[in-house]
Write an enzyme that holds these catalytic residues in place. Structure first.
Site: not given
Ligand code: S3P
Length: 435
Positions: A22, A131, A174, A322, A394
């Site tokens: 992804k 977010r 990040s 993740d 997830r």
């Protein structure tokens, strides 16, 4: 598919070729849109997130064909062809751009649009609109664009401008922030330098040279020289390590399991979960294959081993960010896990600390929330029960991998959210599960 029933399994067995990565698919699509010429991307990820990137690019005037094939065709046959508009060549969209559930689409595209001299609005679903965007608003504003979100959340308005390169040290680890700055830097005058506090996934740095852009890696800094145009190319996307992690964790958790995973991306910035599983006792054989587009790939064989307690601290978090929900699921199978230094989890598709703890407890798990992580104690088998995916793909997958170890069937509510990254996840789970 509001709710899915997950049955207990004694073990998992089989051979899986998973979906394309992804993170890498987003990057190849964005760079292809900025390139001169026609780029072909094979193995493009089948989930809704990567479809959002393509539809945003189409709204910005990029001609895209594909993906060919349905999500269940072999990954290599999912081909996307992108006719690039050249650097700075996107057109303003008449309507707000909809990034759906995809933080990567929104943040990386914001970097691109910061360098286009028109106004754009990027929004998304309810989860994305919660977010935080301050992390990209700050550096992109320093470069010269004007960005605004209510309470720093989407919808995000972006007034693009002639950008200046900056030397940026993100205040948090990040890859999305790093990538947004580098993508903006492509459009800037003056050098752009990113110096990361902790190494995060480096797919943008690996992708840019494939499109002819030279980066200099210098003592932990990434330096991008201005004025470099992108050249169209043909690229293949490796298998998604985060999707493969579902099956690796299931095999590691259930005695007698034997799972082989083909063509999995093995970029070391993504494979933290493998070393963590090995430390927890799993038997993992890795056969490296020739890298594709500078991304290492290989075949994995995963089997159960006696489970040891594991501790994951701040240094290991970016490389497994993740996969932390899946590792929590792993611990419910008779292990123990403590994660700290992971407060970023509270800003993912859900508050992944609270929603993970709530869901695992609903399945009968022993979970303690920490401010910046969690503890899971697998001191007894899960009873089975119900867990809500809370709009988070997830978590839906992690709850399912926990539930196969329960004593009774479990219900995962809103499980269709797996389509964000892994359409067909539940079909594969059913195929490899041995009752
Ligand atoms: C991603 C980076 C990570 C990760 C996300 C995908 C990317 O987010 O959690 O799923 O493709 O760059 P952060 O950059 O916010 O850590």
């Amino acid at each position: 598919m509001a709710s899915v029933v997950v049955h207990p399994a004694s073990r998992v067995r089989g051979h899986i070729t998973g979906p394309g990565d992804k993170s890498i698919s987003h990057r190849y699509a964005l760079l292809a849109a900025l390139a001169d010429g026609i780029t072909t991307i094979s193995g493009y990820a089948p989930g809704a997130d990567c479809a959002s990137t393509l539809s945003c690019l189409a709204s910005l005037g990029v001609v895209i064909s594909g993906p060919t094939g349905t999500p269940d065709v072999p990954p290599d046959q999912r081909v996307v062809t992108v006719t690039g508009r050249g650097l700075g060549g996107l057109h303003a969209s008449r309507d707000p751009l909809d990034a759906g559930n995809s933080g990567t689409t929104l943040r990386l595209l914001a970097g691109v649009l910061a360098g286009h001299p028109f106004d754009s609005v990027i929004t998304g679903d309810a989860s994305l609109r919660r977010r935080p965007m301050r992390r990209i608003i700050d550096p992109l504003s320093q470069m010269g664009a004007t960005l605004h979100g209510t309470d720093d959340r989407p919808p995000l308005t972006i007034r693009g401008a002639a950008l200046q390169g900056i030397h940026y040290t993100p205040p948090l680890a990040s890859a999305q922030v790093k990538s947004a700055v580098l993508l903006a830097g492509l459009h800037a005058s003056g050098e752009t330098v990113v110096s990361e506090p902790q190494l995060t996934r480096d797919h943008t740095e690996k992708a840019l040279p494939l499109f002819g852009v030279e980066l200099i890696h210098d003592h932990g800094e990434i330096r991008l020289r201005p004025g470099q145009r992108l050249r169209a190319t043909s690229v293949r996307v490796p298998g998604d390590a985060s999707s493969a992690a579902c099956w690796a964790v299931a095999a590691a958790a259930l005695p007698g399991s034997d799972i082989t995973l083909d063509a999995v991306g093995l970029n070391p910035t993504r494979t933290g979960f493998l070393s963590i599983l090995e430390r927890a006792g799993a038997q993992i054989d890795i056969a490296h294959e020739a890298a594709i587009g500078d991304e290492p790939i290989g075949r994995l064989r995963v089997r159960h081993g006696e489970m040891a307690a594991i501790d994951i601290g701040p240094d290991e978090v970016p490389g497994a960010i993740d996969e932390l929900p899946l590792l929590a699921a792993f611990a419910t199978h008779g292990g123990a896990l403590r994660v700290t230094g992971a407060s970023e989890l509270r800003h993912k598709e859900s508050d992944r600390i609270t929603a993970l703890a709530t869901g695992l407890r609903g399945l009968g798990g022993h979970v303690e929330e920490l401010e910046d992580g969690f503890e899971v104690l697998g001191d007894r088998p899960l009873s089975g029960g119900t867990a809500d995916a809370a709009g988070d793909h997830r978590l839906a997958m992690a709850f399912a991998i926990a539930a196969i170890g329960a004593q009774a069937p479990s219900h995962i509510h809103h499980a269709d959210v797996v389509d964000v990254s892994y359409p067909g996840f539940f079909d594969i789970l059913a195929r490899i599960s041995v009752r």
